[in-house]
Write a protein that holds these residues in place. Structure first.
Motif, PDB file in Angstrom:
ATOM      1  N   ALA A   1       0.827  -1.202   0.000  1.00  0.00           N
ATOM      2  CA  ALA A   1       0.000   0.000   0.000  1.00  0.00           C
ATOM      3  C   ALA A   1       0.868   1.261   0.000  1.00  0.00           C
ATOM      4  N   ALA A   2       1.969   1.220   0.750  1.00  0.00           N
ATOM      5  CA  ALA A   2       2.869   2.376   0.807  1.00  0.00           C
ATOM      6  C   ALA A   2       3.474   2.658  -0.562  1.00  0.00           C
ATOM      7  N   LEU A   3       3.774   1.605  -1.329  1.00  0.00           N
ATOM      8  CA  LEU A   3       4.313   1.807  -2.677  1.00  0.00           C
ATOM      9  C   LEU A   3       3.296   2.534  -3.564  1.00  0.00           C
ATOM     10  N   VAL A   4       2.028   2.171  -3.439  1.00  0.00           N
ATOM     11  CA  VAL A   4       0.976   2.855  -4.196  1.00  0.00           C
ATOM     12  C   VAL A   4       0.920   4.322  -3.801  1.00  0.00           C
ATOM     13  N   ILE A   5       0.915   4.570  -2.497  1.00  0.00           N
ATOM     14  CA  ILE A   5       0.834   5.942  -1.980  1.00  0.00           C
ATOM     15  C   ILE A   5       2.059   6.759  -2.401  1.00  0.00           C
ATOM     16  N   VAL A   6       3.247   6.145  -2.276  1.00  0.00           N
ATOM     17  CA  VAL A   6       4.488   6.834  -2.641  1.00  0.00           C
ATOM     18  C   VAL A   6       4.513   7.154  -4.132  1.00  0.00           C
ATOM     19  N   ALA A   7       4.105   6.183  -4.958  1.00  0.00           N
ATOM     20  CA  ALA A   7       4.128   6.399  -6.406  1.00  0.00           C
ATOM     21  C   ALA A   7       3.205   7.544  -6.803  1.00  0.00           C
ATOM     22  N   LEU A   8       1.986   7.549  -6.275  1.00  0.00           N
ATOM     23  CA  LEU A   8       1.027   8.599  -6.623  1.00  0.00           C
ATOM     24  C   LEU A   8       1.481   9.967  -6.127  1.00  0.00           C
ATOM     25  N   THR A   9       1.938  10.022  -4.874  1.00  0.00           N
ATOM     26  CA  THR A   9       2.358  11.296  -4.295  1.00  0.00           C
ATOM     27  C   THR A   9       3.589  11.848  -4.996  1.00  0.00           C
ATOM     28  N   SER A  10       4.571  10.982  -5.261  1.00  0.00           N
ATOM     29  CA  SER A  10       5.794  11.423  -5.920  1.00  0.00           C
ATOM     30  C   SER A  10       5.533  11.881  -7.351  1.00  0.00           C
ATOM     31  N   ALA A  11       4.687  11.134  -8.067  1.00  0.00           N
ATOM     32  CA  ALA A  11       4.387  11.514  -9.451  1.00  0.00           C
ATOM     33  C   ALA A  11       3.682  12.867  -9.505  1.00  0.00           C
ATOM     34  N   THR A  12       2.782  13.109  -8.553  1.00  0.00           N
ATOM     35  CA  THR A  12       2.079  14.392  -8.508  1.00  0.00           C
ATOM     36  C   THR A  12       3.042  15.535  -8.180  1.00  0.00           C
ATOM     37  N   ALA A  13       3.890  15.316  -7.168  1.00  0.00           N
ATOM     38  CA  ALA A  13       4.862  16.350  -6.799  1.00  0.00           C
ATOM     39  C   ALA A  13       5.872  16.576  -7.918  1.00  0.00           C
ATOM     40  N   LEU A  14       6.177  15.511  -8.664  1.00  0.00           N
ATOM     41  CA  LEU A  14       7.135  15.611  -9.764  1.00  0.00           C
ATOM     42  C   LEU A  14       6.679  16.627 -10.806  1.00  0.00           C
ATOM     43  N   THR A  15       5.372  16.664 -11.084  1.00  0.00           N
ATOM     44  CA  THR A  15       4.880  17.588 -12.110  1.00  0.00           C
ATOM     45  C   THR A  15       5.141  19.043 -11.721  1.00  0.00           C
ATOM     46  N   ALA A  16       4.990  19.350 -10.424  1.00  0.00           N
ATOM     47  CA  ALA A  16       5.234  20.722  -9.972  1.00  0.00           C
ATOM     48  C   ALA A  16       6.705  21.087 -10.100  1.00  0.00           C
ATOM     49  N   HIS A  17       7.590  20.166  -9.702  1.00  0.00           N
ATOM     50  CA  HIS A  17       9.026  20.431  -9.800  1.00  0.00           C
ATOM     51  C   HIS A  17       9.475  20.511 -11.262  1.00  0.00           C
ATOM     52  N   ALA A  18       8.874  19.695 -12.109  1.00  0.00           N
ATOM     53  CA  ALA A  18       9.221  19.739 -13.532  1.00  0.00           C
ATOM     54  C   ALA A  18       8.807  21.077 -14.144  1.00  0.00           C
ATOM     55  N   ARG A  19       7.649  21.562 -13.747  1.00  0.00           N
ATOM     56  CA  ARG A  19       7.175  22.852 -14.249  1.00  0.00           C
ATOM     57  C   ARG A  19       8.118  23.979 -13.845  1.00  0.00           C
ATOM     58  N   ASP A  20       8.744  23.841 -12.678  1.00  0.00           N
ATOM     59  CA  ASP A  20       9.694  24.852 -12.208  1.00  0.00           C
ATOM     60  C   ASP A  20      11.094  24.654 -12.782  1.00  0.00           C
ATOM     61  N   GLY A  21      11.274  23.596 -13.574  1.00  0.00           N
ATOM     62  CA  GLY A  21      12.573  23.340 -14.193  1.00  0.00           C
ATOM     63  C   GLY A  21      13.602  22.735 -13.267  1.00  0.00           C
TER      64      GLY A  21
END
Length: 248
Positions: free
Chosen positions: A47-67
């Protein structure tokens, strides 16, 4: 307190820590799932892997947008950890619950000690030989696969010290590495994913994603070292309780 309310509260707090600290918050997902929501250690790591994957992927988009994501570097680093993540995921399914809990407690304690240790100005300049990048990536993948943690507390120092990335780039790139490793580990847990209690996991993950966005704003307002010290003390206490519970 109902399971739904516990899941929402724990997810929000973990997401808040993850967003504020840039890594490390997800390490509390496993003990929260075990001790608050009654998951077995194997089910909790899945379950933690599911939570980590979703949370990290979502946060990744914000960091990618900031370059702040080095895509080439992150994918190469993740490539070294993909195989170990999958192998670790397969091994975890056959480990005794006590061994899994004890191993998690040790890694959590190491994360807490790492957070308490003052950052050294020469960490990035000191560097390591290139071959250590593959070893660091493989080690991170193994930890992710076996214990279901994102490993941001390991990935960020490795990306700074081994590959010489700036801190903001290391945080953003670590989210890419964590997402890839988590998805790779989940690839070998298809059967256990189907058996998860999604009435708990889904709201937990949703609250963690929303909490991570608020955590980014909190991190901009509160001294980072203060946040890390408070979180590290909590993490040490959790690690001690889990270790005692596993060995007694």
């Amino acid at each position: 307190m109902s399971a739904l309310l516990l899941a929402l509260t724990a997810g929000a707090l973990i997401g808040l820590a993850l967003g504020a600290l840039g890594g490390g918050g997800s390490v509390l997902a496993v003990p929260a799932l075990i001790y608050l929501l009654g998951f077995t250690p194997v089910a909790a790591t899945t379950a933690a892997l599911v939570i980590v994957a979703l949370t990290s992927a979502t946060a990744l988009t914000a960091h990618a947008r900031d370059g702040h994501v080095r895509w080439g570097t992150g994918l190469l680093f993740a490539a070294a950890g993909t195989g170990p993540a999958m192998l670790g995921s397969a091994v975890a399914a056959h480990l005794p619950a006590a061994a899994l809990s004890a191993a998690f407690a040790v890694v959590a304690a190491a994360a807490a000690v790492r957070m308490l240790r003052p950052a050294r100005a020469d960490d990035a300049a000191r560097g390591l030989r290139p071959g250590h990048a593959a070893a660091a990536g493989a080690g991170l993948g193994t930890v992710t696969g076996v214990l279901g943690v994102g490993g941001g507390f390991l990935a960020v120092p490795a990306l700074v010290g081994v590959l010489g990335l700036r801190m903001r780039e290391a945080v953003g790139t670590s989210l890419l590495v964590i997402t890839v490793n988590s998805l790779a580990a989940l690839g070998l847990r298809g059967g256990t994913v189907d058996r998860l209690d999604w009435t708990v996991v889904a709201p937990f993950a949703g609250a963690a994603v929303l909490g991570a966005w608020d955590g980014r704003r909190l991190g901009a307002k509160v001294e980072g070292s203060t946040l890390r010290q408070v979180f590290a003390v909590v993490l040490l206490a959790v690690a001690a309780c889990m270790f005692v519970d596993a060995v007694v």
